[in-house]
Design an enzyme around this catalytic site. Structure first.
Site, mmCIF file in Angstrom:
data_model
loop_
_atom_site.group_PDB
_atom_site.id
_atom_site.type_symbol
_atom_site.label_atom_id
_atom_site.label_comp_id
_atom_site.label_asym_id
_atom_site.label_seq_id
_atom_site.Cartn_x
_atom_site.Cartn_y
_atom_site.Cartn_z
ATOM 1 N NE ARG A 103 -7.430 4.301 4.963
ATOM 2 C CZ ARG A 103 -6.569 5.032 5.664
ATOM 3 N NH1 ARG A 103 -6.756 5.218 6.956
ATOM 4 N NH2 ARG A 103 -5.517 5.594 5.080
ATOM 5 C CE LYS A 127 -1.791 1.681 3.984
ATOM 6 N NZ LYS A 127 -1.590 3.110 4.245
ATOM 7 C CG ASN A 128 2.160 2.674 3.539
ATOM 8 O OD1 ASN A 128 1.002 2.982 3.214
ATOM 9 N ND2 ASN A 128 2.494 2.407 4.775
ATOM 10 C CB CYS A 131 -4.304 6.301 10.877
ATOM 11 S SG CYS A 131 -4.580 4.900 9.806
ATOM 12 C CG ASP A 135 2.783 1.550 9.564
ATOM 13 O OD1 ASP A 135 3.029 1.854 8.391
ATOM 14 O OD2 ASP A 135 2.442 2.394 10.433
ATOM 15 N NE ARG A 178 -0.677 10.638 9.931
ATOM 16 C CZ ARG A 178 -0.979 9.491 9.315
ATOM 17 N NH1 ARG A 178 -2.171 8.955 9.459
ATOM 18 N NH2 ARG A 178 -0.093 8.910 8.515
HETATM 19 C C1 EPZ Z 1 3.686 7.031 6.531
HETATM 20 O O1 EPZ Z 1 2.930 8.063 7.139
HETATM 21 C C2 EPZ Z 1 2.754 5.837 6.445
HETATM 22 N N1 EPZ Z 1 1.596 6.179 5.618
HETATM 23 C C3 EPZ Z 1 2.294 5.420 7.846
HETATM 24 O O2 EPZ Z 1 1.590 4.186 7.681
HETATM 25 C C4 EPZ Z 1 3.504 5.142 8.732
HETATM 26 O O3 EPZ Z 1 3.068 4.935 10.058
HETATM 27 C C5 EPZ Z 1 4.481 6.312 8.689
HETATM 28 O O4 EPZ Z 1 4.817 6.661 7.338
HETATM 29 C C6 EPZ Z 1 5.781 5.985 9.422
HETATM 30 O O5 EPZ Z 1 6.396 4.879 8.805
HETATM 31 C C7 EPZ Z 1 1.731 6.095 4.286
HETATM 32 O O6 EPZ Z 1 2.779 5.741 3.767
HETATM 33 C C8 EPZ Z 1 0.518 6.445 3.473
HETATM 34 P P1 EPZ Z 1 5.858 10.262 8.626
HETATM 35 P P2 EPZ Z 1 3.535 9.577 7.163
HETATM 36 O O7 EPZ Z 1 5.819 11.536 7.881
HETATM 37 O O8 EPZ Z 1 4.331 9.804 5.945
HETATM 38 C C9 EPZ Z 1 6.314 13.425 12.151
HETATM 39 C C10 EPZ Z 1 -0.177 2.698 7.689
HETATM 40 O O9 EPZ Z 1 -0.610 2.062 8.652
HETATM 41 N N2 EPZ Z 1 6.265 14.421 11.069
HETATM 42 O O10 EPZ Z 1 6.993 9.308 8.396
HETATM 43 O O11 EPZ Z 1 2.414 10.499 7.471
HETATM 44 C C11 EPZ Z 1 4.994 12.700 12.346
HETATM 45 O O12 EPZ Z 1 4.131 13.425 13.199
HETATM 46 C C12 EPZ Z 1 0.174 4.141 7.876
HETATM 47 O O13 EPZ Z 1 0.044 2.221 6.553
HETATM 48 C C13 EPZ Z 1 6.518 15.748 11.382
HETATM 49 O O14 EPZ Z 1 6.773 16.099 12.535
HETATM 50 O O15 EPZ Z 1 4.495 9.473 8.414
HETATM 51 C C14 EPZ Z 1 5.428 11.387 12.947
HETATM 52 O O16 EPZ Z 1 5.644 11.570 14.337
HETATM 53 C C15 EPZ Z 1 -0.252 4.665 9.229
HETATM 54 N N3 EPZ Z 1 6.479 16.676 10.375
HETATM 55 C C16 EPZ Z 1 6.781 11.119 12.280
HETATM 56 O O17 EPZ Z 1 7.233 12.383 11.785
HETATM 57 C C17 EPZ Z 1 6.202 16.327 9.072
HETATM 58 O O18 EPZ Z 1 6.189 17.230 8.205
HETATM 59 C C18 EPZ Z 1 6.722 10.143 11.114
HETATM 60 O O19 EPZ Z 1 5.759 10.609 10.204
HETATM 61 C C19 EPZ Z 1 5.948 14.978 8.785
HETATM 62 C C20 EPZ Z 1 5.984 14.036 9.793
#
Ligand code: EPZ
Length: 418
Positions: free
Chosen positions: A397, A22-23, A116, A304, A121
């Site tokens: 999803r 998916k990702n 989610c 995840d 986020r």
């Molecule tokens: C991706 O989300 C995945 N979603 C998530 O999977 C996964 O949990 C996550 O990466 C971490 O591996 C998809 O790929 C669609 P991040 P993403 O930006 O990109 C902080 C699932 O179950 N952050 O890596 O939104 C954030 O708050 C889903 O498949 C900032 O502070 O995650 C978090 O604490 C759920 N500022 C950390 O970084 C930003 O601009 C990681 O977030 C962006 C993120």
């Protein structure tokens, strides 16, 4: 409305085929915006998030043909700033529209995305990258708007490792003048998959999979045929379901390397794990050991898989600790797991699982998000008695035909309308 009904207690046995990731599929499908040629994307999982992605792209003017896991997509007539707010706002992955629109059209307007809701986020790291490339960005009014007269290669040092920000800045920088260097970039396999897809279309990206990624700007991209990598989180979920039920399962279509941290934790618990070329065998005969785990960005233990790990540890005797190192509120689902009699304490980012404290039983649960729902399925499969899970659209999803795949492993599980 549908619910999942499970009569638990049966060890899973047999073979299951893992679907595309998916990702990885979401970044690649949105990434097709960058080429005006036709692309054929194979091994695309049949999940609701892909359905929504293709619906959004069609509403923006793309031509889409789908035959199960093969998607033919032509975005030559797509127009920017047209994505429907009511669709985009349902899925976090829609964020990638910003980078793709900005990269191709030098302008983007995309609704703030949902998905989610475990903790805030933010997208500050995405915005940091767009601005470094020379874009003006406005995040007020429920939209992210960005535009640039010209996008110029630059150095972006992320303050936090972010999958989404890494994907988005790669998409935005493919045509930038000069070279863009991303430091402290995310290293997930889905980042590598996106880079491989874009390079197959003629981009010039090196270093994906490391924390430094270089994108040399090119003039244009051509179409290509590309197959999505297997879903490491789906594979890990089935590995944990096999262990939790005391089963013996061969999981096909995997890249074992992507599962290293998951396999290592299962081995630490005393579960048998055997790696083959593109498959993995998980077998659990005796008791499982209690362990401690902290989730981290790849190659660490994936966030995840955190809910699924908490569910699994309920069946290991003794106290285990799960620390959530990525999100700031990803234990909401524990309340639901406790209905089975599971004894789990949560304080901030740490959960203590007191495994083996009591005989656990089936219970009615509500899937609060995608991976929490997967954890509830694992729980229902492993406990004796009947479990019912509602709000299963959250599970669908991200899991392709999970009920059918589990029935193929001997589980007494079915989807029921009510
Ligand atoms: C991706 O989300 C995945 N979603 C998530 O999977 C996964 O949990 C996550 O990466 C971490 O591996 C998809 O790929 C669609 P991040 P993403 O930006 O990109 C902080 C699932 O179950 N952050 O890596 O939104 C954030 O708050 C889903 O498949 C900032 O502070 O995650 C978090 O604490 C759920 N500022 C950390 O970084 C930003 O601009 C990681 O977030 C962006 C993120």
């Amino acid at each position: 409305m549908d619910k999942i009904v499970i009569n638990g207690g049966t060890p899973l046995t047999g073979t299951v085929e893992i679907s595309g990731a998916k990702n990885a599929a979401l970044p690649v499908l949105f990434g097709t915006i960058l080429t005006a040629d036709r692309c054929v994307i194979e091994n695309v999982p049949e999940i609701l998030d892909v359905d929504l992605t293709l619906e959004i792209l069609e509403k923006m003017g793309a031509k889409v043909r789908r035959d199960h896991t093969t998607v033919e997509i032509d975005t030559r007539d797509i127009l920017p700033c047209r994505s429907p707010y009511e669709l985009v706002s349902r899925m976090r992955g829609s964020t990638y529209l910003i980078g793709a629109e900005l990269g191709r059209f030098k302008q983007a307007k995309v609704g703030m995305t949902g998905g989610c809701n475990f903790g805030i986020r933010p997208i500050d790291q995405h915005v940091k990258g767009f601005k470094a490339l020379g874009a003006t960005v406005d995040t007020r009014g429920g939209y992210v708007e960005a535009f640039a007269d010209e996008l110029v290669g630059c150095e972006v040092y992320f303050d936090k490792v972010s999958v989404g920000a890494t994907v988005n800045v790669i998409l935005a920088s493919v045509f930038a003048k000069g070279t863009t260097v991303l430091e402290s970039a995310a290293r997930e396999p889905h980042i590598v998959d996106l880079a491989n897809f874009l390079n197959a279309c003629g981009a010039n990206i090196t270093g994906a999979g490391t924390d430094t990624i270089k994108i040399k700007g090119v003039e244009k991209l051509h179409g290509c045929t590309y197959a999505i990598i297997p879903d490491m989180i789906e594979a890990g979920t089935f590995m944990f379901a096999a262990a939790a039920t005391g089963g013996n399962v061969k999981i096909n279509n995997v890249i074992p390397k992507h599962l290293d941290s998951i396999s290592a934790k299962l081995s630490e618990m005393g579960v048998y794990v055997e790696e083959l070329d593109d498959a993995i065998i998980v077998r659990r005969d005796g008791d499982m050991k209690n362990i401690n785990v902290k989730t981290r960005p790849y190659p660490g233990f994936p966030t995840d898989m955190q809910p699924q790990m908490t569910a699994l540890l309920c069946f290991a005797k003794g106290d285990s600790k799960v620390i959530e190192g990525v999100w700031d509120n990803r234990f909401r689902y524990v309340e639901e797991l406790r209905k089975t009699g599971a004894y789990i304490d949560v304080a901030g980012e740490t959960a203590i699982i007191h495994g083996g404290a009591a005989e656990l039983v089936g219970a009615p649960m509500r899937s609060v998000d995608l991976r929490a729902g997967a954890a509830m399925v694992i729980m229902g499969l492993a406990v004796n008695g009947r479990t019912e899970i509602v709000d299963i659209h959250t599970i669908e999803r991200g899991y392709d035909n999970i009920v059918k795949k589990l029935r193929g492993l001997g589980a007494d599980i079915r989807k029921v309308s009510f």
